[in-house]
Design an enzyme around this catalytic site. Structure first.
Site, PDB file in Angstrom:
ATOM      1  N   GLY A  45      -5.159 -10.495   9.054  1.00 41.22           N
ATOM      2  CA  GLY A  45      -5.599 -10.931   7.731  1.00 41.22           C
ATOM      3  C   GLY A  45      -7.100 -11.101   7.685  1.00 41.22           C
ATOM      4  NE  ARG A  46     -11.832 -14.901   3.645  1.00 46.39           N
ATOM      5  CZ  ARG A  46     -12.033 -16.059   4.271  1.00 46.39           C
ATOM      6  NH1 ARG A  46     -11.077 -16.628   4.958  1.00 46.39           N
ATOM      7  NH2 ARG A  46     -13.210 -16.648   4.181  1.00 46.39           N
ATOM      8  CG  ASP A  47     -13.087 -15.152   9.761  1.00 43.77           C
ATOM      9  OD1 ASP A  47     -13.632 -14.365  10.560  1.00 43.77           O
ATOM     10  OD2 ASP A  47     -13.399 -16.352   9.668  1.00 43.77           O
ATOM     11  CG  HIS A  48      -6.926 -11.857  13.586  1.00 47.69           C
ATOM     12  ND1 HIS A  48      -5.565 -11.881  13.349  1.00 47.69           N
ATOM     13  CD2 HIS A  48      -7.055 -12.005  14.926  1.00 47.69           C
ATOM     14  CE1 HIS A  48      -4.921 -12.036  14.487  1.00 47.69           C
ATOM     15  NE2 HIS A  48      -5.807 -12.102  15.467  1.00 47.69           N
ATOM     16  CB  ALA A  49      -9.499 -14.080  16.461  1.00 49.18           C
ATOM     17  CG  HIS A  79      -1.721 -23.854   4.421  1.00 51.55           C
ATOM     18  ND1 HIS A  79      -1.115 -25.089   4.418  1.00 51.55           N
ATOM     19  CD2 HIS A  79      -2.847 -23.999   5.175  1.00 51.55           C
ATOM     20  CE1 HIS A  79      -1.849 -25.944   5.106  1.00 51.55           C
ATOM     21  NE2 HIS A  79      -2.893 -25.304   5.586  1.00 51.55           N
ATOM     22  CG  HIS A 110      -1.406 -18.493   6.743  1.00 50.26           C
ATOM     23  ND1 HIS A 110      -1.700 -19.815   6.508  1.00 50.26           N
ATOM     24  CD2 HIS A 110      -2.579 -17.892   7.052  1.00 50.26           C
ATOM     25  CE1 HIS A 110      -2.994 -20.006   6.671  1.00 50.26           C
ATOM     26  NE2 HIS A 110      -3.551 -18.870   6.996  1.00 50.26           N
ATOM     27  CD  GLN A 146      -3.300 -15.402  17.246  1.00 55.02           C
ATOM     28  OE1 GLN A 146      -2.694 -15.104  18.263  1.00 55.02           O
ATOM     29  NE2 GLN A 146      -4.028 -16.479  17.153  1.00 55.02           N
ATOM     30  CB  THR A 147      -0.902 -18.607  13.024  1.00 55.92           C
ATOM     31  OG1 THR A 147      -1.501 -19.754  12.443  1.00 55.92           O
ATOM     32  CG2 THR A 147       0.452 -18.990  13.577  1.00 55.92           C
ATOM     33  NE  ARG A 148      -8.646 -21.206  15.506  1.00 57.55           N
ATOM     34  CZ  ARG A 148      -9.459 -20.372  14.853  1.00 57.55           C
ATOM     35  NH1 ARG A 148      -9.202 -19.083  14.821  1.00 57.55           N
ATOM     36  NH2 ARG A 148     -10.522 -20.842  14.238  1.00 57.55           N
TER      37      ARG A 148
END
Lengths: 384, 86
Positions: free
Chosen positions: A287-291, A199, A202, A193-195
């Site tokens: 990952g770190r701080d998702h959403a 980089h 990711h 999932q990405t918004r």
């Protein structure tokens, strides 16, 4: 293949005589004009992406989600999927037991809500329990402030699928991704999932995932995001450029995830995972701080929340990742789990540093981002 | 996705009762009403099996959840090919 959440892939798209009946009925019904988030929710509920939900939550499910992070039947669920009466609309016109027409902002009928529950919600309570804050600066709290304080719940019957202007060549329903995975022979599939643009950090996570699963679905969120996020068009260019050059074509798929962002951090991470399970995904990267947004959540809160559930309650497997970086000592991508490097030996730029470089037309180090991605972002900033 | 149809026979008196029930109900035919009721009932039954499924459904149950017929499946495969996924 992994079962949908709740065991059954919901289908709320009606056809034939029932569709004709509802189309005939709709002009006589009171209507709700949906906002962008609600339109996306209708479309996802329609095709089972939010299974087991068959409509907008009723009060019992809503209360259970806020109090227990579960639906009333005990299934894990963390984010209310709700329909609000819009400010200025008379909530009294909507009677429980009646049908309500759900329309897009340009007057297209999408669905009929079989209204089963109507209730006044407490915005502060929802914000604190779901978003863990009632700070007005939080975009999710801002959204709650913008809507009415009466919710309507009930099953929906979708008579027309939402029409999208963009990325129709990248839109697949859960039924379709499930067929895709089967045809590809992917018994295990990881979703990312990405918004944001992807980089190197990711990319590294997704490549690690690809080492242990059969296929990777890059599943960027393309529903509504806040205005200062990187625009969807730009992000899509980045994903396509990256996939074209740096991923094995036969083991990757780029598919749009149509949901709107809630910026709910840990709560939203669970929602994201459950929905990906419905798409047939077996492994989900967190990952770190998702959403997350700002500093509202701890770096790994979105991973810790899954520990509240017993093994197997959420069928999808989590792949939890630490913050990753280019390690000068080992000369490769790494995280603190795999590298003994000191902080000085890590190339890991902050978002602000990257934005400043891109605005100046400077391509960040290749260890941080691929040059193709940097160039797309520089061009987008110049075109602003 | 268009569904293929089969014929199911029910007793005529029951059919007449259904005709009476659907008068002014908005259902355009007894068939529509019967399909609606059956889908509703089956949906409830499937939900009751949700806990077991969530805990780890058998492969056959998972396959059953993907309720395609042959023409649906062919249409999906064709779409995936057209979009370049296959």
């Amino acid at each position: 293949m992994i079962a949908p959440h709740g065991g059954r892939l919901v289908n709320r798209v009606v056809e034939g005589g029932e569709r004709d009946r509802l189309l005939g009925l709709a002009p006589k019904l009171h209507k709700v004009v949906l906002n962008a988030r609600e339109m996306a929710d209708v479309d996802m509920i329609a095709v089972g992406a939010m299974s087991p939900l068959e409509g907008f939550m009723e009060q019992a499910d809503y209360a259970a989600v806020l109090a227990t992070r579960r639906l009333k039947n005990g299934l894990p669920w963390t984010v209310p999927i709700v329909l609000s009466v819009k400010p200025g609309d008379d909530a009294g016109q909507f009677k429980e037991g009646s049908d309500v027409a759900l329309e897009t902002q340009d007057g297209q009928l999408l669905a009929v809500l079989h209204l089963a529950a109507k209730w006044k919600m407490d915005k502060g309570d929802e914000a604190r329990k779901v978003l863990r804050t009632d700070d007005k600066a939080h975009p999710g709290v801002g959204y709650l402030d913008s809507i009415g304080d009466t919710y309507l719940g009930g099953r929906i019957s979708v008579v027309n699928r939402l029409k999208y202007d963009k990325y129709n060549n990248r839109r697949l329903d859960p039924v379709e991704t499930r067929v895709l995975f089967k045809q590809k022979g992917w018994k295990t599939v990881a979703a990312f999932q990405t918004r944001n643009p992807i980089h190197r950090a990711h990319e590294y996570l997704t490549k690690v995932a690809l080492e242990i699963v059969d296929g990777l679905m890059l599943h960027p969120l393309m529903g509504e995001t806040k205005s200062d996020d990187v625009p969807a068009d730009v992000r899509m260019q980045c994903y396509e450029a990256l996939l074209a050059s740096y991923y094995p074509k036969e083991r990757t798929a780029l598919v749009v995830y149509p949901q709107a962002m809630r910026y709910g951090g840990p709560s939203e991470a669970v929602l994201h995972a459950i929905c990906r399970q419905n798409y047939g995904v077996s492994h989900f990267l967190v990952g770190r701080d998702h959403a997350g947004v700002g500093s509202y959540y701890g770096s790994y809160d979105a991973q810790k929340i899954f520990d509240e559930y017993s093994p197997g309650e959420i069928g999808i497997n989590l792949l939890k990742f630490e913050n990753s970086f280019w390690c000068k000592r080992t000369n490769g991508m790494a995280s603190t789990k795999s590298s003994p490097a000191t902080p000085e030996e890590r190339i890991n730029l902050s978002g602000t540093q990257v934005r400043d470089m891109l605005r100046a037309g400077t391509i960040p180090p290749v260890e941080f981002t691929r040059p193709e991605i940097a160039q797309i972002l520089i061009n987008a900033l110049k075109a602003k | 996705m268009r569904e293929s149809k089969v014929t199911v026979k029910i007793p005529r008196p029951l059919y007449r009762k259904v005709q009476l029930v659907i008068e002014n109900s908005g259902f355009s035919s007894p068939t529509d009403f019967i399909v609606f009721v059956l889908r509703d009932l089956l949906g409830e039954a499937e939900l009751k099996g949700a806990a077991a499924a969530a805990a780890g459904a058998s492969a056959s149950a998972i396959e059953a959840a993907e309720d395609f017929n042959a023409s649906d499946l062919a249409a999906v495969k064709q779409k995936l090919k057209n979009l370049g996924y296959l």
